[in-house]
Motif scaffolding. Structure first.
Motif, PDB file in Angstrom:
ATOM      1  N   GLY A 189       0.795  -1.217   0.000  1.00 14.34           N
ATOM      2  CA  GLY A 189       0.000   0.000   0.000  1.00 14.34           C
ATOM      3  C   GLY A 189       0.827   1.265   0.000  1.00 14.34           C
ATOM      4  O   GLY A 189       0.340   2.322   0.345  1.00 14.34           O
ATOM      5  N   SER A 190       2.086   1.188  -0.382  1.00 14.72           N
ATOM      6  CA  SER A 190       2.939   2.370  -0.311  1.00 14.72           C
ATOM      7  C   SER A 190       2.434   3.465  -1.250  1.00 14.72           C
ATOM      8  O   SER A 190       1.697   3.210  -2.197  1.00 14.72           O
ATOM      9  CB  SER A 190       4.380   2.011  -0.634  1.00 14.72           C
ATOM     10  N   ILE A 191       2.884   4.674  -0.972  1.00 17.67           N
ATOM     11  CA  ILE A 191       2.452   5.811  -1.798  1.00 17.67           C
ATOM     12  C   ILE A 191       3.498   6.195  -2.829  1.00 17.67           C
ATOM     13  O   ILE A 191       3.347   7.203  -3.505  1.00 17.67           O
ATOM     14  CB  ILE A 191       2.047   7.017  -0.926  1.00 17.67           C
ATOM     15  N   ARG A 192       4.536   5.390  -2.993  1.00 17.36           N
ATOM     16  CA  ARG A 192       5.574   5.675  -3.992  1.00 17.36           C
ATOM     17  C   ARG A 192       4.988   5.676  -5.398  1.00 17.36           C
ATOM     18  O   ARG A 192       5.138   6.643  -6.144  1.00 17.36           O
ATOM     19  CB  ARG A 192       6.700   4.661  -3.884  1.00 17.36           C
ATOM     20  N   LEU A 193       4.346   4.580  -5.800  1.00 18.85           N
ATOM     21  CA  LEU A 193       3.811   4.472  -7.162  1.00 18.85           C
ATOM     22  C   LEU A 193       2.787   5.560  -7.473  1.00 18.85           C
ATOM     23  O   LEU A 193       2.922   6.250  -8.491  1.00 18.85           O
ATOM     24  CB  LEU A 193       3.223   3.086  -7.415  1.00 18.85           C
ATOM     25  N   PRO A 194       1.768   5.758  -6.635  1.00 15.02           N
ATOM     26  CA  PRO A 194       0.821   6.821  -6.989  1.00 15.02           C
ATOM     27  C   PRO A 194       1.473   8.200  -7.023  1.00 15.02           C
ATOM     28  O   PRO A 194       1.118   9.027  -7.865  1.00 15.02           O
ATOM     29  CB  PRO A 194      -0.260   6.734  -5.916  1.00 15.02           C
ATOM     30  N   GLY A 196       7.360  14.510  -2.264  1.00 11.29           N
ATOM     31  CA  GLY A 196       8.673  14.092  -2.737  1.00 11.29           C
ATOM     32  C   GLY A 196       8.557  13.144  -3.915  1.00 11.29           C
ATOM     33  O   GLY A 196       9.237  13.291  -4.936  1.00 11.29           O
ATOM     34  N   TRP A 197       7.655  12.139  -3.787  1.00  9.22           N
ATOM     35  CA  TRP A 197       7.469  11.198  -4.901  1.00  9.22           C
ATOM     36  C   TRP A 197       6.862  11.887  -6.119  1.00  9.22           C
ATOM     37  O   TRP A 197       7.164  11.520  -7.265  1.00  9.22           O
ATOM     38  CB  TRP A 197       6.637   9.998  -4.470  1.00  9.22           C
ATOM     39  N   ILE A 198       6.004  12.884  -5.902  1.00  2.30           N
ATOM     40  CA  ILE A 198       5.458  13.636  -7.038  1.00  2.30           C
ATOM     41  C   ILE A 198       6.583  14.369  -7.765  1.00  2.30           C
ATOM     42  O   ILE A 198       6.637  14.374  -9.002  1.00  2.30           O
ATOM     43  CB  ILE A 198       4.339  14.601  -6.567  1.00  2.30           C
ATOM     44  N   LEU A 199       7.508  14.971  -7.023  1.00  7.07           N
ATOM     45  CA  LEU A 199       8.649  15.634  -7.661  1.00  7.07           C
ATOM     46  C   LEU A 199       9.523  14.628  -8.410  1.00  7.07           C
ATOM     47  O   LEU A 199      10.030  14.922  -9.501  1.00  7.07           O
ATOM     48  CB  LEU A 199       9.479  16.391  -6.632  1.00  7.07           C
ATOM     49  N   VAL A 200       9.715  13.438  -7.835  1.00 10.59           N
ATOM     50  CA  VAL A 200      10.469  12.391  -8.529  1.00 10.59           C
ATOM     51  C   VAL A 200       9.774  12.057  -9.853  1.00 10.59           C
ATOM     52  O   VAL A 200      10.428  11.957 -10.906  1.00 10.59           O
ATOM     53  CB  VAL A 200      10.620  11.129  -7.647  1.00 10.59           C
ATOM     54  N   GLY A 201       8.456  11.898  -9.829  1.00 11.97           N
ATOM     55  CA  GLY A 201       7.712  11.599 -11.052  1.00 11.97           C
ATOM     56  C   GLY A 201       7.832  12.695 -12.090  1.00 11.97           C
ATOM     57  O   GLY A 201       8.008  12.417 -13.287  1.00 11.97           O
ATOM     58  N   TRP A 202       7.765  13.942 -11.646  1.00 13.17           N
ATOM     59  CA  TRP A 202       7.917  15.070 -12.568  1.00 13.17           C
ATOM     60  C   TRP A 202       9.309  15.051 -13.188  1.00 13.17           C
ATOM     61  O   TRP A 202       9.482  15.231 -14.393  1.00 13.17           O
ATOM     62  CB  TRP A 202       7.659  16.370 -11.828  1.00 13.17           C
ATOM     63  N   GLY A 203      10.313  14.815 -12.369  1.00 13.89           N
ATOM     64  CA  GLY A 203      11.674  14.745 -12.880  1.00 13.89           C
ATOM     65  C   GLY A 203      11.850  13.601 -13.870  1.00 13.89           C
ATOM     66  O   GLY A 203      12.514  13.751 -14.902  1.00 13.89           O
TER      67      GLY A 203
END
Length: 190
Positions: free
Chosen positions: A15-20, A112-119
């Protein structure tokens, strides 16, 4: 677990929030690119450099009505894919986070993960469309390689910054609230 400051940190649980977070970042990064560079600044469209691309796509000059029409259609396809990525990311996040949703939205981990996705969006799109396929460049012209490299550099900064930001969050188990919620309802699951 969430703390009083509302910080959360995902673990390695399903259920981690990394992928979403990453999927949301890809979609949002694409929308920023499309809205800012394609529409507001009008630096490029999806097919503005096909006159010297590497795959033989027909050239649609953006300074003609018919060329701009075709570029606008492909910009729309690009925006639709980005919007679908945002919806998918939201759907995955909603399915995985069953409690304390407000704290997740305020967390360093998610952003943080959203910024990773944008990058990652910038890096993949910059390498694929600008360098490998050559169908458009950030800002076409004499110094286009520098604009393209700056786009890739921004992507790397976003990935690194997002990774550091999410590491600063507190531990959080998105599914831990289910047992507590069931106890609060007297053992009944809704």
């Amino acid at each position: 677990m969430a703390d009083s400051a509302g910080e959360v940190r995902e673990g390695s649980a399903p259920g981690s929030i990394r992928l979403p977070g990453i999927v949301l970042g890809v979609g949002l990064g694409g929308l920023v690119d499309g809205i800012l560079l394609h529409q507001l600044l009008q630096w490029h469209h999806m097919l503005t450099s096909t006159n010297d691309d590497r795959i033989g796509v027909k050239y649609y000059a953006p300074n003609t009505v018919s060329g701009l029409e075709m570029n606008t259609v492909w910009d729309g396809v690009f925006h639709a894919v980005c919007w679908l990525a945002v919806l998918l990311g939201l759907g995955i996040l909603y399915a995985r986070v069953t409690h304390d949703r407000r704290r997740v939205w305020a967390s360093r981990v998610l952003w943080g993960w959203i910024l990773v996705g944008w990058g990652l969006f910038n890096i993949v799109e910059g390498l694929l469309d600008h360098q490998i396929l050559g169908i458009h460049h950030v800002y076409a012209g004499e110094h286009q390689i520098w604009w393209d490299m700056a786009f890739l550099f921004l992507g790397a900064v976003l990935v690194a910054g997002g990774h550091l930001l999410q590491r600063g969050g507190r531990p959080f188990d998105p599914g831990a609230g289910d047992a507590a919620d069931a106890r609060a309802r007297g053992g009944r699951r809704l």
